[in-house]
Design a protein around this motif. Structure first.
Motif, PDB file in Angstrom:
ATOM      1  N   ALA A 102       9.329   8.638  -5.551  1.00  0.00           N
ATOM      2  CA  ALA A 102       9.413   7.300  -6.147  1.00  0.00           C
ATOM      3  C   ALA A 102      10.796   7.027  -6.720  1.00  0.00           C
ATOM      4  O   ALA A 102      11.286   5.890  -6.669  1.00  0.00           O
ATOM      5  N   GLN A 103      11.449   8.048  -7.266  1.00  0.00           N
ATOM      6  CA  GLN A 103      12.814   7.853  -7.770  1.00  0.00           C
ATOM      7  C   GLN A 103      13.754   7.456  -6.636  1.00  0.00           C
ATOM      8  O   GLN A 103      14.601   6.565  -6.796  1.00  0.00           O
ATOM      9  N   VAL A 104      13.625   8.122  -5.509  1.00  0.00           N
ATOM     10  CA  VAL A 104      14.455   7.751  -4.359  1.00  0.00           C
ATOM     11  C   VAL A 104      14.105   6.339  -3.909  1.00  0.00           C
ATOM     12  O   VAL A 104      14.987   5.484  -3.719  1.00  0.00           O
ATOM     13  N   GLN A 105      12.820   6.076  -3.732  1.00  0.00           N
ATOM     14  CA  GLN A 105      12.366   4.780  -3.233  1.00  0.00           C
ATOM     15  C   GLN A 105      12.873   3.626  -4.085  1.00  0.00           C
ATOM     16  O   GLN A 105      13.441   2.661  -3.583  1.00  0.00           O
ATOM     17  N   VAL A 106      12.664   3.733  -5.383  1.00  0.00           N
ATOM     18  CA  VAL A 106      13.007   2.617  -6.272  1.00  0.00           C
ATOM     19  C   VAL A 106      14.511   2.377  -6.301  1.00  0.00           C
ATOM     20  O   VAL A 106      14.964   1.226  -6.239  1.00  0.00           O
ATOM     21  N   HIS A 107      15.301   3.442  -6.378  1.00  0.00           N
ATOM     22  CA  HIS A 107      16.750   3.234  -6.481  1.00  0.00           C
ATOM     23  C   HIS A 107      17.353   2.726  -5.175  1.00  0.00           C
ATOM     24  O   HIS A 107      18.344   1.979  -5.194  1.00  0.00           O
ATOM     25  N   VAL A 108      16.760   3.081  -4.047  1.00  0.00           N
ATOM     26  CA  VAL A 108      17.236   2.521  -2.779  1.00  0.00           C
ATOM     27  C   VAL A 108      16.686   1.112  -2.575  1.00  0.00           C
ATOM     28  O   VAL A 108      17.371   0.233  -2.061  1.00  0.00           O
ATOM     29  N   GLN A 109      15.449   0.889  -2.992  1.00  0.00           N
ATOM     30  CA  GLN A 109      14.816  -0.422  -2.837  1.00  0.00           C
ATOM     31  C   GLN A 109      15.613  -1.522  -3.528  1.00  0.00           C
ATOM     32  O   GLN A 109      15.726  -2.640  -3.013  1.00  0.00           O
ATOM     33  N   TYR A 110      16.145  -1.221  -4.714  1.00  0.00           N
ATOM     34  CA  TYR A 110      16.885  -2.230  -5.474  1.00  0.00           C
ATOM     35  C   TYR A 110      18.408  -2.116  -5.279  1.00  0.00           C
ATOM     36  O   TYR A 110      19.171  -2.814  -5.951  1.00  0.00           O
ATOM     37  N   LEU A 111      18.835  -1.280  -4.370  1.00  0.00           N
ATOM     38  CA  LEU A 111      20.263  -1.081  -4.168  1.00  0.00           C
ATOM     39  C   LEU A 111      20.929  -2.327  -3.590  1.00  0.00           C
ATOM     40  O   LEU A 111      22.078  -2.637  -3.920  1.00  0.00           O
ATOM     41  N   GLY A 112      20.205  -3.030  -2.727  1.00  0.00           N
ATOM     42  CA  GLY A 112      20.767  -4.258  -2.168  1.00  0.00           C
ATOM     43  C   GLY A 112      21.045  -5.294  -3.249  1.00  0.00           C
ATOM     44  O   GLY A 112      22.095  -5.943  -3.251  1.00  0.00           O
ATOM     45  N   VAL A 162       0.890  -1.161   0.000  1.00  0.00           N
ATOM     46  CA  VAL A 162       0.000   0.000   0.000  1.00  0.00           C
ATOM     47  C   VAL A 162       0.928   1.209   0.000  1.00  0.00           C
ATOM     48  O   VAL A 162       1.578   1.511   1.003  1.00  0.00           O
ATOM     49  N   ALA A 163       1.016   1.869  -1.142  1.00  0.00           N
ATOM     50  CA  ALA A 163       2.046   2.891  -1.355  1.00  0.00           C
ATOM     51  C   ALA A 163       1.568   3.885  -2.402  1.00  0.00           C
ATOM     52  O   ALA A 163       0.569   3.645  -3.093  1.00  0.00           O
ATOM     53  N   PRO A 164       2.270   4.999  -2.560  1.00  0.00           N
ATOM     54  CA  PRO A 164       1.959   5.894  -3.679  1.00  0.00           C
ATOM     55  C   PRO A 164       2.101   5.166  -5.013  1.00  0.00           C
ATOM     56  O   PRO A 164       3.014   4.353  -5.204  1.00  0.00           O
ATOM     57  N   ALA A 165       1.186   5.455  -5.939  1.00  0.00           N
ATOM     58  CA  ALA A 165       1.163   4.755  -7.229  1.00  0.00           C
ATOM     59  C   ALA A 165       2.465   4.923  -7.999  1.00  0.00           C
ATOM     60  O   ALA A 165       2.839   4.066  -8.800  1.00  0.00           O
ATOM     61  N   GLY A 166       3.168   6.013  -7.754  1.00  0.00           N
ATOM     62  CA  GLY A 166       4.422   6.257  -8.458  1.00  0.00           C
ATOM     63  C   GLY A 166       5.466   5.189  -8.251  1.00  0.00           C
ATOM     64  O   GLY A 166       6.425   5.097  -9.035  1.00  0.00           O
ATOM     65  N   LEU A 167       5.315   4.356  -7.223  1.00  0.00           N
ATOM     66  CA  LEU A 167       6.272   3.271  -6.995  1.00  0.00           C
ATOM     67  C   LEU A 167       6.342   2.352  -8.203  1.00  0.00           C
ATOM     68  O   LEU A 167       7.432   2.023  -8.694  1.00  0.00           O
ATOM     69  N   ASP A 168       5.183   1.919  -8.706  1.00  0.00           N
ATOM     70  CA  ASP A 168       5.173   1.021  -9.861  1.00  0.00           C
ATOM     71  C   ASP A 168       5.639   1.732 -11.125  1.00  0.00           C
ATOM     72  O   ASP A 168       6.379   1.170 -11.943  1.00  0.00           O
ATOM     73  N   VAL A 169       5.222   2.976 -11.288  1.00  0.00           N
ATOM     74  CA  VAL A 169       5.609   3.740 -12.475  1.00  0.00           C
ATOM     75  C   VAL A 169       7.124   3.932 -12.509  1.00  0.00           C
ATOM     76  O   VAL A 169       7.771   3.744 -13.549  1.00  0.00           O
ATOM     77  N   ALA A 170       7.706   4.279 -11.377  1.00  0.00           N
ATOM     78  CA  ALA A 170       9.151   4.532 -11.324  1.00  0.00           C
ATOM     79  C   ALA A 170       9.957   3.256 -11.515  1.00  0.00           C
ATOM     80  O   ALA A 170      11.057   3.294 -12.078  1.00  0.00           O
ATOM     81  N   THR A 171       9.435   2.128 -11.057  1.00  0.00           N
ATOM     82  CA  THR A 171      10.154   0.861 -11.234  1.00  0.00           C
ATOM     83  C   THR A 171      10.341   0.553 -12.709  1.00  0.00           C
ATOM     84  O   THR A 171      11.437   0.192 -13.160  1.00  0.00           O
ATOM     85  N   LEU A 172       9.278   0.704 -13.483  1.00  0.00           N
ATOM     86  CA  LEU A 172       9.383   0.448 -14.920  1.00  0.00           C
ATOM     87  C   LEU A 172      10.168   1.550 -15.623  1.00  0.00           C
ATOM     88  O   LEU A 172      10.938   1.275 -16.541  1.00  0.00           O
ATOM     89  N   ALA A 173       9.999   2.791 -15.176  1.00  0.00           N
ATOM     90  CA  ALA A 173      10.742   3.895 -15.800  1.00  0.00           C
ATOM     91  C   ALA A 173      12.245   3.710 -15.622  1.00  0.00           C
ATOM     92  O   ALA A 173      13.036   4.059 -16.511  1.00  0.00           O
ATOM     93  N   ALA A 174      12.664   3.168 -14.478  1.00  0.00           N
ATOM     94  CA  ALA A 174      14.087   2.938 -14.231  1.00  0.00           C
ATOM     95  C   ALA A 174      14.664   1.896 -15.179  1.00  0.00           C
ATOM     96  O   ALA A 174      15.880   1.833 -15.361  1.00  0.00           O
ATOM     97  N   GLN A 175      13.795   1.097 -15.801  1.00  0.00           N
ATOM     98  CA  GLN A 175      14.242   0.110 -16.790  1.00  0.00           C
ATOM     99  C   GLN A 175      13.986   0.591 -18.216  1.00  0.00           C
ATOM    100  O   GLN A 175      13.948  -0.207 -19.149  1.00  0.00           O
ATOM    101  N   GLY A 176      13.801   1.887 -18.372  1.00  0.00           N
ATOM    102  CA  GLY A 176      13.613   2.442 -19.699  1.00  0.00           C
ATOM    103  C   GLY A 176      12.220   2.285 -20.258  1.00  0.00           C
ATOM    104  O   GLY A 176      12.047   2.295 -21.482  1.00  0.00           O
TER     105      GLY A 176
END
Length: 299
Positions: free
Chosen positions: A254-264, A216-230
């Motif tokens: 969302a840009q911060v969230q996604v890039h930190v989320q997948y940093l591990g 349960v999160a801001p919708a931008g999470l999903d949008v940014a995940t795909l955007a980060a993959q072009g």
């Protein structure tokens, strides 16, 4: 290994779906990824016609996500056929969708259509049983998952840049700008892990599979995940209604969230250069987040 539930627990549900009594003809283990403990393809005979299903051992939150998905008008894939809980945990039964994962090119419109419908239906509503992305969740993700991976990579490589990134992540775990954004942004049901590997190019339509990381999160999470993959959202994606100023806050958060989320994952598998690149992207977004929050508060 955790045993699957007995066939008697789910065969009747498949018979109702198939419209005929079914019998198991074959079983094939499938890769379970990071979320599902065990995944199995089961081929069946349904009155002389072949059908296939997927039986998964899952966390209860994935069961909750599939139930929340099932009530969204116009969304019928992936379809929940049956679910249950026994002494070994929760399980899900879904149709098997044949096809390959998307490894390049545009994300099919069917996937964006599903995301738009899910995001809009659950906008400002909370689906029960699914983790909420808030300040506490963010802190736990950074401290419990991302930081150990970065510190582990530093231990393996000795690269001083990773030590600096670990210090930066500690500061970000309680950053006031991120906390303010999460307090301000409306939430919805999100897939939480909507990368290309979870987009299945089925024979008749694309399917967004594996909702085990639903949030349960801001919708931008999903949008940014795909955007980060072009794969940025196309004009046809129906985002939940929001003011332009708040939309910018969501985009930057969302840009911060996604890039930190997948940093591990990057620290474990992609190397230091990719980790540095992702942190730089997150840092630029975080720098812009403060002014965006101020603009949203004035609006």
């Amino acid at each position: 290994m955790t045993p699957p539930p007995p066939d008697s627990a789910w065969l009747a549900a498949v018979s109702r779906w198939a419209g005929a009594p079914v019998a198991v003809t074959a079983r094939t283990p499938l890769a379970g990824g990071y979320v599902a403990a065990a995944v199995e393809r089961i081929d069946l005979d349904a009155g002389g016609h072949p059908v296939a299903v997927v039986l998964k051992r899952v966390q209860p939150s994935e069961v909750a996500a599939m139930r929340a998905l099932a009530v969204v008008p116009g969304v019928d894939r992936p379809r929940l056929l049956a679910t249950g809980h026994d002494g070994h945990g929760a399980w899900l039964l879904l149709p098997f969708y044949p096809g390959a994962a998307l490894d390049g090119g545009d994300v099919p419109a069917a996937v964006w259509d599903v995301l738009g419908k899910v995001h809009t239906h659950w906008h400002r509503r909370r689906a029960r049983g699914i983790p909420v992305v808030d300040a506490r969740w963010w802190w736990a993700m950074v401290v419990g998952h991302t930081l150990p991976a970065v510190r582990g990579a530093h231990g393996r490589t000795g690269d001083p840049r990773l030590a600096g990134i670990a210090e930066l992540l500690e500061a970000w775990s309680t950053d006031a700008r991120l906390r303010a954004a999460l307090a301000l942004l409306p939430r919805t049901l999100t897939h939480g892990d909507a990368h290309r590997g979870n987009v299945l190019l089925a024979t008749d339509s694309a399917v967004l599979i594996d909702w085990g990381n639903a949030r349960v999160a801001p919708a931008g999470l999903d949008v940014a995940t795909l955007a980060a993959q072009g794969a940025p959202a196309p004009p046809g994606y129906a985002a939940p209604a929001m003011s332009p100023a708040l939309r910018e806050v969501e985009r930057l958060w969302a840009q911060v969230q996604v890039h930190v989320q997948y940093l591990g994952f990057a620290a474990d598998h992609l190397g230091t250069e990719r980790v540095v690149e992702m942190v730089d992207t997150a840092a630029r977004a975080l720098d812009a987040l403060g002014p965006a929050l101020a603009a949203a508060s004035r609006g």
